[in-house]
Design an enzyme around this catalytic site. Structure first.
Site, PDB file in Angstrom:
ATOM      1  N   ASP A 177       0.734  -1.184   0.194  1.00 35.27           N
ATOM      2  CA  ASP A 177       0.122   0.310  -0.172  1.00 35.27           C
ATOM      3  C   ASP A 177       0.875   1.158  -0.073  1.00 35.27           C
ATOM      4  O   ASP A 177       1.617   1.602   1.008  1.00 35.27           O
ATOM      5  CB  ASP A 177      -1.101  -0.128   1.049  1.00 35.27           C
ATOM      6  N   SER A 208      -0.731  11.775 -16.019  1.00 38.24           N
ATOM      7  CA  SER A 208      -2.097  11.880 -16.652  1.00 38.24           C
ATOM      8  C   SER A 208      -2.073  13.309 -17.450  1.00 38.24           C
ATOM      9  O   SER A 208      -1.886  14.230 -17.114  1.00 38.24           O
ATOM     10  CB  SER A 208      -3.321  11.807 -15.760  1.00 38.24           C
ATOM     11  N   TYR A 252      -8.521  13.882  -8.976  1.00 34.91           N
ATOM     12  CA  TYR A 252      -7.438  13.035  -9.617  1.00 34.91           C
ATOM     13  C   TYR A 252      -6.661  14.137 -10.651  1.00 34.91           C
ATOM     14  O   TYR A 252      -5.564  13.987 -10.516  1.00 34.91           O
ATOM     15  CB  TYR A 252      -8.062  12.242 -10.370  1.00 34.91           C
ATOM     16  N   LYS A 269      -2.727  14.785 -10.034  1.00 32.35           N
ATOM     17  CA  LYS A 269      -1.557  14.363 -10.898  1.00 32.35           C
ATOM     18  C   LYS A 269      -0.908  15.894 -11.311  1.00 32.35           C
ATOM     19  O   LYS A 269       0.478  15.691 -11.889  1.00 32.35           O
ATOM     20  CB  LYS A 269      -2.285  13.821 -12.321  1.00 32.35           C
TER      21      LYS A 269
END
Length: 264
Positions: free
Chosen positions: A71, A151, A164, A168
């Site tokens: 993790d 991304s 997200y 990124k």
């Protein structure tokens, strides 16, 4: 022997950690690195799948490949997988921070703070922690590299996946800064990934109708990406063949959108 144009892309003598390497893009990256001769540790939240993917890659490529549960939001598990890699393979030269995930927001005007924080922890902070845990070993290696799966959503408006995309975007800035911090010691680059159709899209809440449209994107290449498209770019950035490349964010997204001023 004649001139070997591919010599610079081979990874014999290198040891890599690929986070999130049990499936999809991460598995393709691990496979390409192993196929180029690297020893590979797949670190993934799903330890069983990591081990199974590693065994498959080892059987296919003949390279040493292991898998371990990790993790990446937990420092003790990061340290454990780095230690296991060095113990198994005798060193570490290559880190691929591939882990990343973000769900679609049904209401981008009402995103809880906790979702931003969780996304930043997974997509940004984990890459920093993993990089710093690997750093003592990277500093002792030849052609030491850190390569990040970024991304394309970090560079364009992406309000439907805002936590997200912003996490990124933070990764882009952080890793360019780390590249300068580690100048002349470790090369650091990121790949800004466009639409690659994997099971992860369905997991992120993108419905089938949208997925069907994504199969025919309006890009310069006219197709979505494959995990192998991304893996090829990452292999280059990890290899000695890109030895004059650092501090870069490289788009791998089919060439971006087609611009029409007067139609076709």
């Amino acid at each position: 022997m004649g001139f070997d144009a591919f010599a610079g892309f081979r990874m014999a003598g290198h040891t890599a950690i690929v986070t999130g390497g049990a499936q999809n893009i991460g598995a393709a990256i691990a496979r390409s690195l192993a196929g180029a001769g690297a020893r590979v540790m797949i670190a993934d939240l799903d330890g069983d799948k990591a081990a199974a993917t590693a065994a498959s890659i080892a059987a296919e490529t003949g390279a040493d490949c292991l898998g371990q549960a990790c993790d990446v939001t937990k420092t003790d598990q990061i340290e454990a997988v780095v230690a296991a890699t060095v113990t198994a393979f005798g060193g570490l030269s290559t880190l691929v921070n591939n882990v990343g995930w973000g769900g679609r927001q049904d209401d981008p005007t009402a995103i809880p703070d906790e979702e931003f924080i969780a996304s930043y922890r997974l997509n940004t902070i984990s890459a920093y922690r993993m990089s710093m845990a690997c750093l003592p070993h990277l500093l002792a290696a030849t052609n030491a590299t850190i390569t990040n799966s970024g991304s394309f959503s970090s560079a364009i408006p992406a309000y439907d996946i805002l936590p997200y995309a912003t996490a990124k975007a933070a990764l882009n800035q952080m890793m360019v800064s780390v590249a300068h911090l580690l100048a002349r010691k470790v090369r650091v680059n990121s790949v800004l990934i466009g639409t690659v159709l994997t099971a992860g899209y369905a997991d992120a809440g993108i419905d089938e109708a949208v997925q069907q449209r994504m199969k025919h994107p309006d890009t310069l290449t006219g197709r979505p990406g494959t995990p192998e498209d991304v893996a090829n770019a990452v292999l280059w950035l990890c290899s000695p063949g890109s030895g004059w490349v650092s501090g870069q964010t490289i788009n791998v997204h089919g060439g971006g959108g087609v611009v029409r001023l007067f139609g076709h």
